[in-house]
Design an enzyme around this catalytic site. Structure first.
Site, PDB file in Angstrom:
ATOM      1  N   ASP A  19       0.694  -1.229   0.026  1.00  0.00           N
ATOM      2  CA  ASP A  19      -0.017   0.138   0.164  1.00  0.00           C
ATOM      3  C   ASP A  19       0.840   1.073  -0.134  1.00  0.00           C
ATOM      4  OD1 ASP A  19      -2.644   1.344   0.416  1.00  0.00           O
ATOM      5  OD2 ASP A  19      -1.611   1.839   2.309  1.00  0.00           O
ATOM      6  N   GLU A  42       1.762  -0.605  -5.243  1.00  0.00           N
ATOM      7  CA  GLU A  42       0.721   0.549  -5.337  1.00  0.00           C
ATOM      8  C   GLU A  42       1.659   1.899  -5.640  1.00  0.00           C
ATOM      9  OE1 GLU A  42      -3.385   2.470  -3.773  1.00  0.00           O
ATOM     10  OE2 GLU A  42      -1.932   2.222  -2.187  1.00  0.00           O
TER      11      GLU A  42
END
Length: 758
Positions: free
Chosen positions: A397, A433
């Site tokens: 993330d 990401e």
């Protein structure tokens, strides 16, 4: 604290002239003395709590905690009734406080109290009144049933209700937090439950992968085939009824939304909500306790391992969505749960005004990955999940926040360098990401080899194409063929692009074709949360409707989006429930919806309106698995490799002619893509050249039908229809043939996939 005491503290603060105060609230933590337990020197490694039997035959647990700037550390042990005893750790080796406590067995709950200066202006926030979670805890007890579900004032290192808000976080709160926070648990590393000898990792090559993003709880909470007591748990996901769906669908990997122990934000709890997605980690080694059906005093570790083994036995890899960029302690006004109280300056990025946090994540804080102890925490955690918990990869993330050196994103940063040389981590699947919320944080296409990336440019292009909002088809051409403009460098391959149309964050696929605007009122934030850049189209009516024409158009658009995704070069990622028309009723930020809005509705599989969508999706995945031309390991060249001029990739206009440069720049709603199976890079398992069928995909996003002339030799003599998204049922589509050179009428908003016959 009395009013007089408050006034005295404020007066003292003002008298210093620099905004500082040494005021505290709460007085002594306990009236009665806390029992102490004997402790031996122990070892500084490994970090965390490790049960062992010493050379003298004495069983106990070694505790080791890095707390670089601390002045003292107390190990706090809790019995079954919650009574606390303490063991001061007096041994200090290389900034690691350690000790061996005889008689401490697996299942024992513990925490730390760390002593040091309270000086928030320099970033020092030590407060021994706060019980702290071990960053290396293998399990976290959820016996109170709250998994950090309450955030009373006692869990904050500062006084939340200080009358002068501009200095609220500088006033220390000395009330004991131990009764209000879960505890770490000593876990046995071996034992009869450790059966990794029977685990067989699938090891699916990247090019052959199909990823399925799911939430452990949301996937099984409403599943009728999973026993009620197992729904929403690791055991529920391991149940044959849940695994069967994944196998029938044909995916090769599940990507689990965060399963590290996480906490709930105070602003959600105040509104009666909870953090559902889990992007608020507080324990990087501990499986989230609330997902355990078997217990929370270490049983969750074995249950997670059994889930991994069950998925592996079905040929499915396990990828974890991990949140190492920030923690649940938020900014200076957040709670003190772990790292903030162990060594705030050693773990977090601080601003030049060290009272404040540098926030590249939008969540209040950012881990300082350049610091050796932080980098060690992350890499130790990653290796643990691979070697001892059996996982096969990670999706990071806000990975750009991890790649920052001092301030800027740096692809030679310590984090990326360590991953690249680590003998364990460089062999697993790594997905970035590739952005964060800081300056220069958007890094799509920039991560080094070994890494794949979420490709949001793919998502945007496909959404815009099917709502007929692209100015031309150049972007679509790149995205369908593997995004070579982003990834054809440094030896990267087409599978560096993780292609997706939807993810957990945003509209579901069904909502993407049903809503023009977000509808997040249930989140309690006045519909201000969530993105407004949805690139969606409601097909003429906002939200649910009984209009049969609108319903039919929406189902067709869903077929178009799924077909496009699964025919594109790269690694496709689906979101759980999209294959059966799951809806969140227009909520594009359901991170706090731990209810039927956020859970998969399995009744859709029995609905004749939505069952065909699942069948089409599984058929497309099976088609992808059968045909290597649809999952290439190298980029297309576009050059002729044989005397007849046949190329590995060619593009056609509706006239049946190859596209010219001008065609790429002209407004268009139709694109023909020819994929040749004659010259696929690589060799099969016998060393022979890889040969496959060739395909022509016709994507038509216009409202009206178009006549598309099928290219003749050398491309093909005739074409067989394989997929026709204009049909509700696909059973009658395959087998229909058309001669090359003839015009095929493609209905409005339709994908045709045709197999080229020589």
């Amino acid at each position: 604290m009395s009013s007089a005491a408050e006034q005295e503290a404020v007066a003292a603060e003002r008298a210093t002239g620099d905004g500082r105060t040494a005021a505290v609230v709460g007085g002594a933590r306990r009236a009665a003395p806390v029992p102490t337990v004997p402790v031996r020197p122990g070892r500084p490694t490994p970090l965390g709590a490790r049960f062992r039997v010493g050379p003298d035959g004495v069983a106990g647990t070694n505790f080791a905690l890095w707390a670089g700037g601390a002045e003292g550390v107390e190990l706090c042990l809790f019995d079954e009734r919650g009574r606390e005893s303490r063991a001061p750790l007096t041994e200090l080796t290389h900034e690691i406080w350690h000790g061996f406590v005889p008689g401490v067995l697996p299942g024992r709950r513990y925490g730390y109290r760390v002593h040091g200066r309270w000086d928030p202006w320099t970033g020092a926030r030590w407060n021994p009144a706060k019980l702290l979670l071990d960053p290396y805890a293998r399990a976290v007890d959820d016996a109170r049933g709250n998994d950090f579900g309450r955030l009373p004032p006692e869990v904050y290192g500062h006084v939340r209700d200080w009358p002068e808000q501009h200095v609220a976080d500088t006033v220390r709160d000395d009330r004991d937090s131990a009764p209000y926070v879960p505890k770490a648990v000593v876990v046995d590393d071996g034992g009869p439950d450790d059966e990794w000898a029977y685990d067989h990792r699938p090891k699916t090559p990247w090019a052959d992968s199909v990823i399925y993003e799911l939430h452990v709880k949301g996937f099984t909470q409403r599943h009728p085939g999973v026993p009620e007591e197992l729904r929403g748990t690791y055991a529920g996901l391991a149940h044959p009824a849940a695994v069967e769906h994944l196998v029938r669908l044909g995916v090769t990997a599940v990507e689990l939304l965060p399963v590290h122990q996480f906490a709930h934000e105070d602003h959600l709890l105040r509104r009666g909500l909870r953090n559902y997605w889990g992007y608020n980690s507080i324990g990087y080694f501990a499986p989230h306790a609330a997902y355990s059906a078997s217990g929370t005093t270490g049983q969750q570790v074995g249950e997670f391992r059994r889930m991994v083994r069950a998925l592996h036995a079905a040929g499915i890899e396990v990828i974890l969505d991990v949140v190492y960029n920030h923690t649940a302690e938020a900014g200076e006004l957040g709670p003190t749960l772990s790292l903030k109280g162990i060594d705030n300056r050693g773990y977090y990025r601080l601003q030049p005004d060290a009272r404040r946090y540098a926030d590249y994540t939008g969540c209040g804080n950012t881990l300082h990955v350049v610091q050796p102890q932080v980098l060690r925490l992350i890499t130790d955690s990653l290796r643990y999940w691979v070697t001892e918990m059996g996982v096969d990869g990670f999706r990071f993330d806000l990975a750009a926040a991890l790649a920052r050196s001092m301030h800027d994103v740096d692809m030679l940063s310590p984090f990326l360098a360590v991953i690249a040389q680590d003998p364990v981590l460089r062999r697993v699947k790594l997905i970035a990401e590739p952005w964060d919320v800081g300056s220069g944080g958007y890094q799509v296409g920039a991560f080094p080899p070994l890494w794949t990336e979420w490709n949001d440019r793919y998502r945007n292009a496909v959404r815009d194409f099917w709502r007929h909002a692209l100015p031309d088809v150049r972007e679509m051409g790149y995205r369908l063929s593997g995004s070579s403009d982003l990834y054809a460098w440094g030896g990267r391959r087409p599978y560096a692009s993780v292609n997706y149309v939807t993810a957990h964050d945003g509209f579901t696929l069904r909502d993407l074709v049903s809503y023009d605007r977000k509808h997040n009122e249930a989140n309690g934030e006045g519909n201000r949360d969530g993105t407004d850049d949805n690139r969606s189209w409601n097909c003429g009516t906002e939200g649910e409707t009984r209009d049969p024409d609108v319903q039919a158009l929406r189902r067709r658009q869903l077929r178009n989006l799924l077909t496009t995704l699964l025919l594109s070069t790269g690694v496709p990622m689906l979101v759980a429930g999209d294959e059966m028309g799951r809806t969140q009723h227009g909520n594009n930020n359901a991170y706090c919806q731990d209810n039927e809005l956020g859970w998969v509705d399995w009744s859709l599989l029995d609905d004749p309106e939505w069952r065909p969508l699942f069948e089409l999706t599984s058929r497309l995945i099976a088609l992808r698995h059968r045909h290597p031309v649809l999952r290439r390991r190298a980029f297309f060249s576009g050059r002729a490799h044989s005397a007849d001029g046949l190329r590995d990739l060619a593009w056609f206009t509706p006239r049946g002619e190859e596209m010219t440069e001008g065609d790429w720049y002209a407004p268009a709603a139709t694109l023909g893509m020819y994929l040749s199976g004659r010259d696929i890079p690589g060799r099969d398992e016998n060393g022979a050249p890889v040969l496959d069928d060739s395909f022509l995909a016709v994507l038509h996003a216009g409202e009206q039908p178009v006549d598309f002339v099928l290219p003749g030799p050398p491309w093909a003599e005739r074409y067989e229809v394989v997929v026709d998204t204009g049909r509700e049922e696909q059973a009658s589509a395959p087998g229909v043939e058309h001669r090359a050179g003839t015009a095929v009428t493609v209905p409005g908003r339709t994908v045709l996939l045709l197999r080229a016959r020589p």
